[in-house]
Design a protein around this motif. Sequence first.
Motif, PDB file in Angstrom:
ATOM      1  N   LEU A   1    -101.033  34.796   9.161  1.00  0.00           N
ATOM      2  CA  LEU A   1    -100.845  34.755   7.879  1.00  0.00           C
ATOM      3  C   LEU A   1     -99.487  34.829   7.226  1.00  0.00           C
ATOM      4  O   LEU A   1     -99.130  35.201   7.037  1.00  0.00           O
ATOM      5  CB  LEU A   1    -102.220  36.027   6.800  1.00  0.00           C
TER       6      LEU A   1
ATOM      7  N   SER B   1    -102.528  30.547   0.361  1.00  0.00           N
ATOM      8  CA  SER B   1    -102.511  31.234   1.645  1.00  0.00           C
ATOM      9  C   SER B   1    -102.741  30.739   2.486  1.00  0.00           C
ATOM     10  O   SER B   1    -103.781  29.495   3.064  1.00  0.00           O
ATOM     11  CB  SER B   1    -103.382  32.614   2.116  1.00  0.00           C
TER      12      SER B   1
ATOM     13  N   THR C   1     -98.571  33.515   2.947  1.00  0.00           N
ATOM     14  CA  THR C   1     -98.735  33.375   1.817  1.00  0.00           C
ATOM     15  C   THR C   1     -97.760  33.183   1.190  1.00  0.00           C
ATOM     16  O   THR C   1     -96.633  33.898   1.128  1.00  0.00           O
ATOM     17  CB  THR C   1     -99.414  35.054   1.308  1.00  0.00           C
TER      18      THR C   1
ATOM     19  N   LEU D   1    -105.414  41.699   1.158  1.00  0.00           N
ATOM     20  CA  LEU D   1    -105.467  40.283   1.660  1.00  0.00           C
ATOM     21  C   LEU D   1    -107.006  39.842   2.714  1.00  0.00           C
ATOM     22  O   LEU D   1    -108.070  39.381   2.817  1.00  0.00           O
ATOM     23  CB  LEU D   1    -104.823  39.046   2.618  1.00  0.00           C
TER      24      LEU D   1
END
Length: 296
Positions: free
Chosen positions: A266, A274, A268, A184
């Motif tokens: 973060l 995200s 997702t 990512l």
Amino acid sequence: GAPPHAPAAAERALDEVERLESELSEFRPGTEVSRVNAAAGGAPVRVSHDTWFVTEQSLRYAALSDGAFDPTWAALRSLWDFRGASPTPPDPDTVRALLPLVDWRAVEMDPDAHTIRLRRPGMALGFGGIAKGYALDRMRTLLVDADVPDFVLYSGGQVLAQGTHQGRAWRVGVQHPRDPARLLGALSLTRGSVSTGGDYEHFFLHGGRRYHHVIDPRTGWPVTHTASVTVLARSALEADALDTALFVMAPERAMAKARELDVAVLRTDPSMRSELTEAMRAVFEARAPLDGAEAV
């Protein structure tokens, strides 16, 4: 390069992890945690500093997440097997029957006697969501006290970094939840710990659904609204506990809690959308090349 005394300090740090395992593992018979679990519903068990501290911290994260993180989830462990040849989800009635044993409020700690007691027979503590972080913090303390200034420590899905690598910040990649060959992105740090919890670590597919190891302790079933959560925090214990807590919490509440605690997050979701807190945005580089760094 590393100072000449670094190898001896690293050896001591690894010995410390082994010592903690002998106190905090719920899988080994005879550890302090196993003794607390064996005495559930009975007499309190006197414990050492490490078991006391990790229990206390576990209950702290249980309280601030409204039970999304709960060290007593271990009563459900026997229901879920992700390693068998053809795993299947448990019977809903069996899950329902065991849920009353999952209750962080039923962990009794007596500070004067330094004892821990689980109120109901069948209850169990499991520190899979926090002990790894505590061990990394203990290793950091030993290395810093031994004047080792620059190091990075890895432990399954978690990194703790201190100082620099040849004068540059350490870089940690964040794995894509659906494609292990991709990232990512990556983040840079000179102090702190990054921990990722993902629905891809231990899972099976059954009847078109993904069943994974991040169980909501309040329902007994895997969380469906999150695919992965990455937390950058000051301590490894905090990053370890929060990647689980925030994974399980409702998404809006999780992100609000992350901002309140001032940690970088973060998150997702299963459709691969995200979202990042401002603190994470400041250090995260989306889809960055890794240049040999480890991914979590």
